[in-house]
Structure formats: C-alpha cells, structure tokens
Design a protein around this motif. Structure first.
Motif, PDB file in Angstrom:
ATOM      1  N   GLY A 119      -0.260  19.857   6.897  1.00 54.63           N
ATOM      2  CA  GLY A 119       0.786  20.536   7.651  1.00 54.63           C
ATOM      3  C   GLY A 119       2.180  20.270   7.112  1.00 54.63           C
ATOM      4  N   TRP A 120       3.139  20.949   7.691  1.00 52.63           N
ATOM      5  CA  TRP A 120       4.505  20.931   7.180  1.00 52.63           C
ATOM      6  C   TRP A 120       5.209  19.596   7.383  1.00 52.63           C
ATOM      7  CZ3 TRP A 120       5.949  24.518   3.926  1.00 52.63           C
ATOM      8  CH2 TRP A 120       5.267  25.740   3.932  1.00 52.63           C
ATOM      9  N   SER A 121       4.687  18.750   8.255  1.00 53.43           N
ATOM     10  CA  SER A 121       5.321  17.454   8.489  1.00 53.43           C
ATOM     11  C   SER A 121       4.782  16.364   7.565  1.00 53.43           C
ATOM     12  CB  SER A 121       5.111  17.022   9.945  1.00 53.43           C
ATOM     13  OG  SER A 121       3.726  16.878  10.234  1.00 53.43           O
ATOM     14  N   SER A 122       3.859  16.703   6.679  1.00 50.49           N
ATOM     15  CA  SER A 122       3.234  15.698   5.817  1.00 50.49           C
ATOM     16  C   SER A 122       4.263  15.031   4.901  1.00 50.49           C
ATOM     17  CB  SER A 122       2.145  16.349   4.967  1.00 50.49           C
ATOM     18  OG  SER A 122       1.644  15.418   4.026  1.00 50.49           O
ATOM     19  N   TRP A 123       4.123  13.721   4.725  1.00 50.13           N
ATOM     20  CA  TRP A 123       5.032  12.980   3.851  1.00 50.13           C
ATOM     21  C   TRP A 123       4.916  13.437   2.398  1.00 50.13           C
ATOM     22  CZ3 TRP A 123       2.843  10.368  -0.177  1.00 50.13           C
ATOM     23  CH2 TRP A 123       1.491  10.007  -0.064  1.00 50.13           C
ATOM     24  N   VAL A 124       3.785  14.011   2.020  1.00 46.29           N
ATOM     25  CA  VAL A 124       3.592  14.433   0.631  1.00 46.29           C
ATOM     26  C   VAL A 124       4.611  15.500   0.234  1.00 46.29           C
ATOM     27  CG1 VAL A 124       1.957  15.457  -0.973  1.00 46.29           C
ATOM     28  CG2 VAL A 124       1.154  13.856   0.748  1.00 46.29           C
ATOM     29  N   LEU A 125       5.058  16.288   1.178  1.00 47.18           N
ATOM     30  CA  LEU A 125       6.004  17.365   0.890  1.00 47.18           C
ATOM     31  C   LEU A 125       7.440  16.867   0.744  1.00 47.18           C
ATOM     32  CD1 LEU A 125       4.637  20.140   3.277  1.00 47.18           C
ATOM     33  CD2 LEU A 125       4.072  19.692   0.887  1.00 47.18           C
ATOM     34  N   ASP A 126       7.665  15.592   1.055  1.00 44.02           N
ATOM     35  CA  ASP A 126       8.989  14.979   0.933  1.00 44.02           C
ATOM     36  C   ASP A 126       9.063  14.294  -0.436  1.00 44.02           C
ATOM     37  OD1 ASP A 126      11.295  13.483   1.052  1.00 44.02           O
ATOM     38  OD2 ASP A 126      10.837  12.537   2.974  1.00 44.02           O
ATOM     39  N   ARG A 127       9.881  14.831  -1.320  1.00 42.36           N
ATOM     40  CA  ARG A 127       9.955  14.294  -2.682  1.00 42.36           C
ATOM     41  C   ARG A 127      10.321  12.810  -2.685  1.00 42.36           C
ATOM     42  NH1 ARG A 127      10.225  16.541  -7.558  1.00 42.36           N
ATOM     43  NH2 ARG A 127      10.404  18.623  -6.644  1.00 42.36           N
ATOM     44  N   ALA A 128      11.156  12.367  -1.734  1.00 36.76           N
ATOM     45  CA  ALA A 128      11.562  10.968  -1.698  1.00 36.76           C
ATOM     46  C   ALA A 128      10.378  10.049  -1.405  1.00 36.76           C
ATOM     47  CB  ALA A 128      12.653  10.767  -0.635  1.00 36.76           C
ATOM     48  N   GLN A 129       9.367  10.571  -0.719  1.00 42.90           N
ATOM     49  CA  GLN A 129       8.209   9.748  -0.380  1.00 42.90           C
ATOM     50  C   GLN A 129       7.061   9.897  -1.378  1.00 42.90           C
ATOM     51  OE1 GLN A 129       7.192   9.003   3.811  1.00 42.90           O
ATOM     52  NE2 GLN A 129       8.403  10.823   4.272  1.00 42.90           N
ATOM     53  N   SER A 130       6.878  11.115  -1.910  1.00 40.34           N
ATOM     54  CA  SER A 130       5.728  11.352  -2.793  1.00 40.34           C
ATOM     55  C   SER A 130       6.087  11.348  -4.274  1.00 40.34           C
ATOM     56  CB  SER A 130       5.070  12.696  -2.458  1.00 40.34           C
ATOM     57  OG  SER A 130       5.917  13.783  -2.832  1.00 40.34           O
ATOM     58  N   GLY A 131       7.337  11.685  -4.589  1.00 37.00           N
ATOM     59  CA  GLY A 131       7.762  11.779  -5.983  1.00 37.00           C
ATOM     60  C   GLY A 131       7.587  13.156  -6.583  1.00 37.00           C
ATOM     61  N   GLY A 132       6.957  14.072  -5.828  1.00 36.55           N
ATOM     62  CA  GLY A 132       6.674  15.408  -6.350  1.00 36.55           C
ATOM     63  C   GLY A 132       5.229  15.518  -6.788  1.00 36.55           C
ATOM     64  N   HIS A 133       4.820  16.746  -7.113  1.00 37.67           N
ATOM     65  CA  HIS A 133       3.405  17.023  -7.357  1.00 37.67           C
ATOM     66  C   HIS A 133       2.892  16.406  -8.657  1.00 37.67           C
ATOM     67  CE1 HIS A 133       0.098  20.299  -6.698  1.00 37.67           C
ATOM     68  NE2 HIS A 133      -0.380  19.095  -6.722  1.00 37.67           N
ATOM     69  N   ALA A 134       3.742  16.298  -9.667  1.00 36.76           N
ATOM     70  CA  ALA A 134       3.294  15.688 -10.918  1.00 36.76           C
ATOM     71  C   ALA A 134       2.916  14.227 -10.710  1.00 36.76           C
ATOM     72  CB  ALA A 134       4.385  15.802 -11.984  1.00 36.76           C
ATOM     73  N   LEU A 135       3.671  13.529  -9.879  1.00 35.22           N
ATOM     74  CA  LEU A 135       3.373  12.133  -9.590  1.00 35.22           C
ATOM     75  C   LEU A 135       2.238  11.992  -8.594  1.00 35.22           C
ATOM     76  CD1 LEU A 135       6.998  10.831  -9.604  1.00 35.22           C
ATOM     77  CD2 LEU A 135       5.127   9.544 -10.616  1.00 35.22           C
ATOM     78  N   HIS A 136       2.161  12.901  -7.622  1.00 35.45           N
ATOM     79  CA  HIS A 136       1.164  12.721  -6.576  1.00 35.45           C
ATOM     80  C   HIS A 136      -0.241  13.121  -7.017  1.00 35.45           C
ATOM     81  CE1 HIS A 136      -0.286  12.048  -2.560  1.00 35.45           C
ATOM     82  NE2 HIS A 136      -0.816  13.249  -2.519  1.00 35.45           N
ATOM     83  N   ASN A 137      -0.389  14.269  -7.670  1.00 31.59           N
ATOM     84  CA  ASN A 137      -1.709  14.720  -8.100  1.00 31.59           C
ATOM     85  C   ASN A 137      -1.818  14.936  -9.605  1.00 31.59           C
ATOM     86  OD1 ASN A 137      -3.492  14.835  -5.862  1.00 31.59           O
ATOM     87  ND2 ASN A 137      -2.414  16.623  -5.060  1.00 31.59           N
ATOM     88  N   GLY A 138      -0.731  15.305 -10.248  1.00 27.89           N
ATOM     89  CA  GLY A 138      -0.779  15.569 -11.681  1.00 27.89           C
ATOM     90  C   GLY A 138      -1.202  14.363 -12.500  1.00 27.89           C
ATOM     91  N   VAL A 139      -0.944  13.164 -11.979  1.00 27.87           N
ATOM     92  CA  VAL A 139      -1.305  11.947 -12.717  1.00 27.87           C
ATOM     93  C   VAL A 139      -2.809  11.878 -12.989  1.00 27.87           C
ATOM     94  CG1 VAL A 139       0.682  10.558 -12.030  1.00 27.87           C
ATOM     95  CG2 VAL A 139      -1.338  10.651 -10.530  1.00 27.87           C
ATOM     96  N   HIS A 140      -3.627  12.406 -12.060  1.00 22.42           N
ATOM     97  CA  HIS A 140      -5.074  12.387 -12.267  1.00 22.42           C
ATOM     98  C   HIS A 140      -5.457  13.134 -13.544  1.00 22.42           C
ATOM     99  CE1 HIS A 140      -6.776  10.304  -8.923  1.00 22.42           C
ATOM    100  NE2 HIS A 140      -6.431  11.170  -8.003  1.00 22.42           N
ATOM    101  N   LEU A 141      -4.907  14.322 -13.717  1.00 27.09           N
ATOM    102  CA  LEU A 141      -5.279  15.170 -14.844  1.00 27.09           C
ATOM    103  C   LEU A 141      -4.727  14.628 -16.152  1.00 27.09           C
ATOM    104  CD1 LEU A 141      -5.331  16.977 -12.173  1.00 27.09           C
ATOM    105  CD2 LEU A 141      -5.195  18.914 -13.712  1.00 27.09           C
ATOM    106  N   MET A 142      -3.478  14.163 -16.119  1.00 28.38           N
ATOM    107  CA  MET A 142      -2.891  13.606 -17.340  1.00 28.38           C
ATOM    108  C   MET A 142      -3.638  12.353 -17.785  1.00 28.38           C
ATOM    109  SD  MET A 142       1.232  14.226 -16.925  1.00 28.38           S
ATOM    110  CE  MET A 142       1.385  13.646 -15.225  1.00 28.38           C
ATOM    111  N   ASP A 143      -4.069  11.548 -16.824  1.00 28.64           N
ATOM    112  CA  ASP A 143      -4.843  10.354 -17.156  1.00 28.64           C
ATOM    113  C   ASP A 143      -6.159  10.722 -17.832  1.00 28.64           C
ATOM    114  OD1 ASP A 143      -5.529   7.401 -16.827  1.00 28.64           O
ATOM    115  OD2 ASP A 143      -7.158   8.335 -15.695  1.00 28.64           O
ATOM    116  N   LEU A 144      -6.866  11.717 -17.288  1.00 31.60           N
ATOM    117  CA  LEU A 144      -8.119  12.158 -17.898  1.00 31.60           C
ATOM    118  C   LEU A 144      -7.893  12.687 -19.312  1.00 31.60           C
ATOM    119  CD1 LEU A 144     -10.136  14.108 -15.159  1.00 31.60           C
ATOM    120  CD2 LEU A 144     -10.717  11.915 -16.207  1.00 31.60           C
TER     121      LEU A 144
END
Length: 338
Positions: free
Chosen positions: A164-189
């Motif tokens: 939902g819209w209140s999720s901390w993942v959508l707050d760049r200050a908390q998640s760092g953005g999508h590259a840091l939150h999920n993109g790291v999995h793919l780059m690591d592989l």
C-alpha cells in the motif's frame, strides 16, 4: 549427551513479511532454532514467536544481552540496517542481514570492517544465490560449458508487493530507492555468474503504477564489464495482475547459451556438444533453507560465507551508481574498491 549436536540459537529482529520465510527455514533446520522474535509491534512479535515456540520481545536490548542467542536475522527497514547491525555485531552476535547491506557504500564499508575487526560473521541475504536455478547456472557457467560469458539478461517482474501507499519502501529515505531495495538481487546474481565486477552502470526507470511515486517501480540496470560483456537487470513491481510473478534468465557465452524462458519451464542449454534441458526451480522455501544452513556453516568456518560480505559491499556501490544514473541520465563509471 555426547552424540547430540548443539543447535545455533537465533533471534529474528523485525517481524514483517520476510521474517516468516526465515522463521520457516529455521523450523526446517536441525542445526538452528528460533529463540526470540523482537519487534516494536508487540502483537507481531507475539504472533510469530508463538507459531515457532520462541520468546517475544519488544526491546532490542534484550536480544543483545540474551546468552541463548548466537546469531540474529535482521529484517527491519533498510535505513535501520547499519545502526542495528552494528549493535548486533558489537554485542558478539553473528548477523544474517536482509538486503541491502546499507544505503550508502560508506556505511556498508564501516559495517563490514566492524565485523571483520571483531571476528563475527556478517552475511547479507542475497537469497536468490541459493535457488536451485541460480546455482545450476553458476555451475554451468563457471565450468566453462558455454565458453566466455558475453551477455546476461535477468528479469524479475512482479505485481504490487509493497503493502500500500503507506509502505516504508516507497520512502526513498527509508529504502534507498528500487535499485538498492530490489535491484541488488539481480546485480549480485549477474556479477556472480560473470565472475567479475562491472566498470560502469547505467539505469533507466519508470513510475508505472503512478507518477506520484517517489521511487521508480520499474528499472532496467545495465552493467558493463572490462572485457566488453554486458549484464542487463530488469526489475519491476508494477505488473498486472497484482499477484503476478515472472522470472527470466539468459546467459550467452562464446560457445553456448543457457536460459530460463518461462516460470513453468526449467533451464535450457545449447552448447557445442548438445542441447540439454533440466528443471531446477527457484523454490523460495529451499532457497531460504539453503541460506540458513550455509550461514550456520559460516559460523564454524568463515571461509564458507556466501556471498562474502565484501561482495555485498560492492553491490551497494553499483546500486548507488544506478540511482545516480537514474538522476542524471548518464552512465556512471565504477572506480576500483579501496
């Protein structure tokens, strides 16, 4: 009793959705046991703890001083990883840290060095490395069955998974953005399969679900390597229907290709010897079980760390570069790690 193997005592800090997978993996393990679940939300801690015969806690300090706890699985929001992770390491506990390692490479470097200095295990949960399919591809590629790797394409697309819209993942200050939150999995592989580090990163993104999003929910990250090889990492959390999930993997070498083209399909390989097909999957439960067992191995032998903490540190540098590329529209050169 002399013949019994002592179990490693674990605490889970942060009782959100990903904690369920870690708790289930511990329940399947004969070598690890869940001692405590800590969350500031008392109800969440109590529910997860009760399901696994563990103690609920709301005070983080109780985890740090509990002598029954040898290791901690940290499942809290990304911005908390460094302060909580450092406290865990300095309390003498081993740490399995949900990705990403940190929101900046400077903080990631500090945390890795602290673990090294104190002699405690720090492993980041790049769980996809432990999947059957990722390990099968690594074995094929690193065994030079398809020659020199020239191109990698990894797609991991799914529906709206962020609560939902209140999720901390959508707050760049908390998640760092999508590259840091999920993109790291793919780059690591990609870097693991390539067995090399990229020299440049370029990223493009879209806000598919809504233009009001503070972060991109669809990303393509290109990694360029010194030998001219390229890895393209495509990650989306904007697909319809909402509960959809799609994974595609393709590795092209100088002497053959291996790919997974559809979720219901196994791996296909074309080499100079034959066409082959086999069906290792990406089963989540087995991936988490493999991760916890390898982590327990690492507590006994630090050389077993998978991935090594410094691999996870480098992925943060690439994710930082991806976010910079998104902001500037430029390809970002990656310098040598100090």
């Amino acid at each position: 009793m002399g013949g019994e193997q002592q179990q490693t005592g674990f605490a889970i800090v942060g009782a959100g959705g990903i904690a369920l997978s870690h708790a289930d993996a511990l329940a399947r393990s004969t070598r690890g046991r869940l001692v405590s679940v800590c969350d500031t939300n008392a109800r969440a801690a109590a529910q997860l703890a009760a399901a696994h015969g563990a103690r609920p806690e709301t005070e983080f300090s109780a985890v740090l001083t509990d002598g029954d706890i040898d290791a901690v699985i940290l499942c809290t929001p990304n911005r908390t990883h460094v302060p909580l992770g450092r406290a865990i390491i300095e309390a003498g506990k081993h740490l399995l840290l949900e990705k990403p390692l940190a929101l900046t490479s400077a903080d990631a470097e500090m945390l890795v060095r602290r673990a090294e200095d104190l002699g405690h295990v720090l492993v980041v949960g790049h769980t996809h490395r432990h999947s059957d399919q990722a390990r099968a591809i690594a074995e094929l590629v690193h065994g030079e069955e398809i020659g020199d790797v020239r191109y990698i394409h990894i797609v991991m697309n799914g529906g709206w998974l962020w609560g939902g819209w209140s999720s901390w993942v959508l707050d760049r200050a908390q998640s760092g953005g999508h590259a840091l939150h999920n993109g790291v999995h793919l780059m690591d592989l990609a870097a693991w399969w390539m067995n090399d580090r990229p020299i440049a990163v370029r990223a493009v993104g879209q806000k598919v679900t809504s233009a009001a999003l503070a972060i991109h929910d669809y990303l393509v990250i290109d990694l360029r390597f010194a030998n001219g090889a390229v890895a393209r990492c495509e990650i989306s959390r904007a697909e319809i229907p909402r509960d959809s999930s799609f994974t595609e993997m393709r590795v092209v070498g100088s002497a053959g290709t291996v790919e997974r083209r559809w979720d219901a399909e196994g791996l296909l390989a074309w080499t100079d010897r034959a066409q082959g097909a086999w069906s290792p999957g990406g089963a989540v439960a087995r991936s988490f079980s493999g991760q916890i067992e390898r982590f327990i191995d690492t507590i006994a032998d630090a050389s077993r760390a998978f991935p090594p903490a410094r691999d996870s540190l480098e992925v943060i540098r690439w994710a930082e570069a991806a976010e910079e590329s998104l902001a500037t529209g430029c390809s970002i050169t990656i310098g040598a790690l100090r």
